[in-house]
Design a protein around this motif. Structure first.
Motif, PDB file in Angstrom:
ATOM      1  N   LEU A 131      36.841  87.423  30.482  1.00 47.01           N
ATOM      2  CA  LEU A 131      37.454  86.571  31.281  1.00 47.01           C
ATOM      3  C   LEU A 131      38.466  87.847  32.290  1.00 47.01           C
ATOM      4  O   LEU A 131      38.458  87.165  33.323  1.00 47.01           O
ATOM      5  CB  LEU A 131      38.801  85.391  30.157  1.00 47.01           C
ATOM      6  N   ILE A 132      38.973  88.308  31.560  1.00 47.26           N
ATOM      7  CA  ILE A 132      39.652  89.177  32.169  1.00 47.26           C
ATOM      8  C   ILE A 132      38.856  90.268  33.045  1.00 47.26           C
ATOM      9  O   ILE A 132      39.029  90.040  34.543  1.00 47.26           O
ATOM     10  CB  ILE A 132      40.736  89.866  31.349  1.00 47.26           C
ATOM     11  N   MET A 133      38.114  90.425  33.315  1.00 46.60           N
ATOM     12  CA  MET A 133      37.604  92.089  33.371  1.00 46.60           C
ATOM     13  C   MET A 133      35.975  90.497  34.939  1.00 46.60           C
ATOM     14  O   MET A 133      36.211  91.642  36.206  1.00 46.60           O
ATOM     15  CB  MET A 133      36.062  92.640  33.438  1.00 46.60           C
ATOM     16  N   SER A 134      35.966  89.883  34.849  1.00 47.35           N
ATOM     17  CA  SER A 134      34.957  88.671  35.671  1.00 47.35           C
ATOM     18  C   SER A 134      36.433  88.493  36.691  1.00 47.35           C
ATOM     19  O   SER A 134      36.406  88.741  37.225  1.00 47.35           O
ATOM     20  CB  SER A 134      34.399  87.491  34.808  1.00 47.35           C
ATOM     21  N   ARG A 135      37.401  88.559  36.197  1.00 50.01           N
ATOM     22  CA  ARG A 135      38.830  88.217  37.394  1.00 50.01           C
ATOM     23  C   ARG A 135      39.005  89.534  37.616  1.00 50.01           C
ATOM     24  O   ARG A 135      39.182  89.758  39.443  1.00 50.01           O
ATOM     25  CB  ARG A 135      40.106  87.566  36.606  1.00 50.01           C
ATOM     26  N   ALA A 136      39.204  90.775  36.654  1.00 47.98           N
ATOM     27  CA  ALA A 136      40.221  91.983  37.770  1.00 47.98           C
ATOM     28  C   ALA A 136      38.643  92.242  38.473  1.00 47.98           C
ATOM     29  O   ALA A 136      39.382  93.285  39.542  1.00 47.98           O
ATOM     30  CB  ALA A 136      40.985  92.736  36.791  1.00 47.98           C
ATOM     31  N   VAL A 137      37.653  92.809  38.053  1.00 50.45           N
ATOM     32  CA  VAL A 137      36.510  93.252  38.832  1.00 50.45           C
ATOM     33  C   VAL A 137      35.606  92.519  39.313  1.00 50.45           C
ATOM     34  O   VAL A 137      34.980  93.034  41.072  1.00 50.45           O
ATOM     35  CB  VAL A 137      36.052  94.258  38.594  1.00 50.45           C
ATOM     36  N   ARG A 138      35.933  90.913  39.821  1.00 50.10           N
ATOM     37  CA  ARG A 138      34.885  90.112  40.057  1.00 50.10           C
ATOM     38  C   ARG A 138      33.928  90.695  39.709  1.00 50.10           C
ATOM     39  O   ARG A 138      32.898  89.754  40.901  1.00 50.10           O
ATOM     40  CB  ARG A 138      35.480  90.256  41.901  1.00 50.10           C
ATOM     41  N   LEU A 139      33.102  90.702  39.017  1.00 46.16           N
ATOM     42  CA  LEU A 139      31.989  90.030  38.138  1.00 46.16           C
ATOM     43  C   LEU A 139      31.858  89.300  36.755  1.00 46.16           C
ATOM     44  O   LEU A 139      32.663  89.199  36.560  1.00 46.16           O
ATOM     45  CB  LEU A 139      31.848  91.378  37.337  1.00 46.16           C
ATOM     46  N   ASN A 140      30.035  88.929  36.823  1.00 44.21           N
ATOM     47  CA  ASN A 140      30.110  87.832  35.492  1.00 44.21           C
ATOM     48  C   ASN A 140      30.291  87.972  34.648  1.00 44.21           C
ATOM     49  O   ASN A 140      29.826  89.864  34.887  1.00 44.21           O
ATOM     50  CB  ASN A 140      28.771  86.791  36.357  1.00 44.21           C
ATOM     51  N   PRO A 141      30.413  88.190  33.598  1.00 43.91           N
ATOM     52  CA  PRO A 141      29.847  88.271  32.002  1.00 43.91           C
ATOM     53  C   PRO A 141      28.893  88.937  32.041  1.00 43.91           C
ATOM     54  O   PRO A 141      29.003  89.960  31.159  1.00 43.91           O
ATOM     55  CB  PRO A 141      30.608  87.517  31.430  1.00 43.91           C
ATOM     56  N   LEU A 142      27.904  88.409  32.440  1.00 45.45           N
ATOM     57  CA  LEU A 142      26.636  88.672  31.927  1.00 45.45           C
ATOM     58  C   LEU A 142      26.588  90.441  32.547  1.00 45.45           C
ATOM     59  O   LEU A 142      26.255  91.664  31.945  1.00 45.45           O
ATOM     60  CB  LEU A 142      25.865  88.136  32.526  1.00 45.45           C
ATOM     61  N   THR A 143      26.622  90.516  33.426  1.00 43.72           N
ATOM     62  CA  THR A 143      26.511  91.793  34.667  1.00 43.72           C
ATOM     63  C   THR A 143      27.718  92.550  34.056  1.00 43.72           C
ATOM     64  O   THR A 143      27.127  94.166  34.263  1.00 43.72           O
ATOM     65  CB  THR A 143      27.167  91.956  36.307  1.00 43.72           C
ATOM     66  N   VAL A 144      28.644  92.708  33.366  1.00 41.67           N
ATOM     67  CA  VAL A 144      29.463  93.278  32.916  1.00 41.67           C
ATOM     68  C   VAL A 144      29.208  94.221  31.754  1.00 41.67           C
ATOM     69  O   VAL A 144      29.066  94.563  31.025  1.00 41.67           O
ATOM     70  CB  VAL A 144      31.127  92.832  32.506  1.00 41.67           C
ATOM     71  N   LEU A 145      27.966  92.726  30.644  1.00 41.32           N
ATOM     72  CA  LEU A 145      27.694  93.531  29.219  1.00 41.32           C
ATOM     73  C   LEU A 145      26.436  94.455  29.562  1.00 41.32           C
ATOM     74  O   LEU A 145      25.971  94.645  29.191  1.00 41.32           O
ATOM     75  CB  LEU A 145      27.251  92.314  28.755  1.00 41.32           C
ATOM     76  N   VAL A 146      25.430  93.705  30.594  1.00 40.95           N
ATOM     77  CA  VAL A 146      24.107  94.856  30.708  1.00 40.95           C
ATOM     78  C   VAL A 146      24.971  95.994  31.603  1.00 40.95           C
ATOM     79  O   VAL A 146      23.957  96.741  30.796  1.00 40.95           O
ATOM     80  CB  VAL A 146      23.485  93.826  31.923  1.00 40.95           C
ATOM     81  N   SER A 147      25.374  96.328  31.797  1.00 43.64           N
ATOM     82  CA  SER A 147      26.031  97.382  32.833  1.00 43.64           C
ATOM     83  C   SER A 147      26.536  98.618  31.340  1.00 43.64           C
ATOM     84  O   SER A 147      26.428  99.621  32.566  1.00 43.64           O
ATOM     85  CB  SER A 147      27.236  97.171  34.103  1.00 43.64           C
ATOM     86  N   ILE A 155      31.445  99.997  34.450  1.00 40.95           N
ATOM     87  CA  ILE A 155      32.457  98.500  35.154  1.00 40.95           C
ATOM     88  C   ILE A 155      32.734  98.707  36.760  1.00 40.95           C
ATOM     89  O   ILE A 155      32.106  97.884  37.340  1.00 40.95           O
ATOM     90  CB  ILE A 155      32.995  97.810  34.437  1.00 40.95           C
ATOM     91  N   PRO A 156      32.951  99.544  36.901  1.00 45.75           N
ATOM     92  CA  PRO A 156      33.146 100.059  37.911  1.00 45.75           C
ATOM     93  C   PRO A 156      32.951 100.663  38.919  1.00 45.75           C
ATOM     94  O   PRO A 156      32.233 100.067  40.663  1.00 45.75           O
ATOM     95  CB  PRO A 156      34.722 101.608  38.118  1.00 45.75           C
ATOM     96  N   ALA A 157      31.310 100.776  38.387  1.00 43.96           N
ATOM     97  CA  ALA A 157      30.313 101.209  39.169  1.00 43.96           C
ATOM     98  C   ALA A 157      29.512 100.305  39.696  1.00 43.96           C
ATOM     99  O   ALA A 157      29.013 100.226  40.543  1.00 43.96           O
ATOM    100  CB  ALA A 157      29.022 102.374  38.772  1.00 43.96           C
ATOM    101  N   ALA A 158      29.427  99.311  39.028  1.00 44.26           N
ATOM    102  CA  ALA A 158      28.681  97.759  38.986  1.00 44.26           C
ATOM    103  C   ALA A 158      29.914  96.969  39.743  1.00 44.26           C
ATOM    104  O   ALA A 158      28.344  96.553  40.925  1.00 44.26           O
ATOM    105  CB  ALA A 158      28.597  97.127  37.817  1.00 44.26           C
ATOM    106  N   GLY A 159      30.808  97.113  40.083  1.00 41.67           N
ATOM    107  CA  GLY A 159      31.412  96.453  41.038  1.00 41.67           C
ATOM    108  C   GLY A 159      31.231  97.603  42.506  1.00 41.67           C
ATOM    109  O   GLY A 159      31.603  96.760  43.355  1.00 41.67           O
ATOM    110  N   VAL A 160      30.627  98.601  42.490  1.00 33.45           N
ATOM    111  CA  VAL A 160      31.163  98.897  43.665  1.00 33.45           C
ATOM    112  C   VAL A 160      29.989  98.994  44.260  1.00 33.45           C
ATOM    113  O   VAL A 160      29.160  98.598  45.540  1.00 33.45           O
ATOM    114  CB  VAL A 160      31.051 100.703  43.724  1.00 33.45           C
ATOM    115  N   VAL A 161      28.624  98.679  43.164  1.00 33.45           N
ATOM    116  CA  VAL A 161      27.428  98.335  43.169  1.00 33.45           C
ATOM    117  C   VAL A 161      27.789  97.216  44.309  1.00 33.45           C
ATOM    118  O   VAL A 161      27.059  96.303  45.117  1.00 33.45           O
ATOM    119  CB  VAL A 161      26.454  98.498  42.455  1.00 33.45           C
ATOM    120  N   GLN A 162      27.982  96.211  43.214  1.00 34.74           N
ATOM    121  CA  GLN A 162      28.217  94.601  43.960  1.00 34.74           C
ATOM    122  C   GLN A 162      28.470  94.663  45.635  1.00 34.74           C
ATOM    123  O   GLN A 162      28.685  93.885  46.604  1.00 34.74           O
ATOM    124  CB  GLN A 162      29.258  93.993  43.146  1.00 34.74           C
TER     125      GLN A 162
END
Length: 362
Positions: free
Chosen positions: A293-309, A326-333
């Protein structure tokens, strides 16, 4: 004709061999300098996190970039030093008490008395130590070498931390010059795109830090309440340690659970069991509710992407990978959105412009 074809084939073979050798040499250089590269990556991460604060201080409080940078770094690391003092002072006090009682505890353990002696007697370790005294003493001597290596590792870690802080300071200090140089070296269109990527990356890192800090605060407060209810001493210090450990993805909460549960079991078996059950329940709540909930809103990533990354990065690069996943996945997005379909990029730009306009109006 045949000679010409042979020359072309030989030239292509030489080019392929040269490319392969260049790749191998490049990978070898990366592997040889991996520690320095990790330091630079961590420094860039820290610099991007602190740069917005430095810019704000420079605009509102002081007009000198170096002074603003120095003030922000002193404030941040002064706060970290204060937190470390809150943790270390009680810990050192307890270690001093233990050192004063160590001779008496050792005498009781050898006689099978006291809590430690009773535990050794019940488990049969006391008889083993008496029968194999020379062997136990030899094992104790052999432990000195790992202790020396541990001390060296601590010194290397401290040197790395100092290097990361210095690099981050210089990166923040020279950020305006670096940005002007990069934008001056590219065209106007590319410069606009780089600015968008920079804003998106800064937003991702700031969101990750704020979200991760919020989760750690929730974990620390919950731990403090439970420890106070079961009567564990130094509840505030232990809860602070748990909150700091929770900053590390995947293993942080588990490490904190080990510390808090150990303190609970030292108090009483019932207290230790209550603390352990709390962490089992909290771990599920954090992984399946708070983190997504918090990371998906803070980084704008879906939970699956957060966990897999996090899982993949932790497997490839260990603790550093888990921290930066998580920040690397956000930068890639951000990069995928920027270089993706034009319609999506225009929509994001419009939204970003509207948001920027709203900020300016607010």
């Amino acid at each position: 004709m045949g000679t010409t074809d042979d020359r072309r084939t030989a030239r292509r073979a030489l080019i392929v061999i040269g490319l392969v050798l260049a790749v191998v040499i490049g990978l070898g250089l990366l592997w040889s300098t991996r520690r320095v590269l990790i330091w630079i990556l961590l420094a860039a991460f820290l610099a991007m996190a602190l740069r917005p604060l430095v810019d704000r201080v420079e605009r509102r409080l002081v007009r000198h970039r170096a002074t603003a940078t120095l003030l922000v770094f002193l404030a941040v690391f002064g706060l970290l030093a204060a937190v470390g003092a809150v943790i270390l002072v009680p810990l050192l006090d307890e270690l001093g008490r233990f050192a004063d009682r160590a001779p008496e505890l050792l005498r009781q353990a050898r006689a099978g008395q006291g809590p430690l002696g009773g535990l050794l007697d019940r488990t049969g370790l006391l008889d083993y130590a008496r029968r194999h005294g020379d062997q136990v003493q030899r094992y104790g001597g052999e432990l000195r070498q790992p202790a020396v290596e541990l001390f060296r590792g601590v010194l290397r870690t401290l040197a790395g931390l100092v290097t990361v802080v210095v690099l981050a300071y210089l990166m923040v200090l020279e950020a305006p010059w670096i940005i002007r140089t990069m934008l001056g070296a590219v065209g106007a269109g590319t410069g606009v795109r780089l600015r968008r990527i920079g804003r998106g990356t800064s937003r991702v890192i700031t969101g990750y830090l704020s979200g991760n800090l919020l989760i750690s605060v929730i974990c620390g407060l919950g731990t403090y309440v439970v420890l106070v209810l079961v009567g564990v001493p130094f509840a505030a210090v232990i809860a602070l340690l748990v909150g700091i450990a929770d900053l590390v993805p995947l293993v942080g909460a588990t490490l904190g659970a080990v510390v808090a549960s150990g303190a609970g079991f030292l108090r009483s078996p019932t207290a230790g069991l209550v603390v352990l059950v709390f962490f089992v329940v909290y771990q599920q709540v954090e992984n399946h509710l708070l983190q997504p909930l918090i990371m998906s809103r803070a980084v704008r990533l879906n939970p699956l992407t957060v966990l897999v990354s996090v899982l993949v990065a932790a497997e490839l690069a260990g603790l550093v990978g888990a921290l930066l996943a998580i920040p690397a996945a956000g930068v890639v997005q951000v990069l995928l959105r920027e270089f993706g379909p034009v319609d999506h990029r225009r929509g994001d730009d419009v939204g970003g412009s509207d948001a920027a306009g709203s900020d300016r109006r607010g």
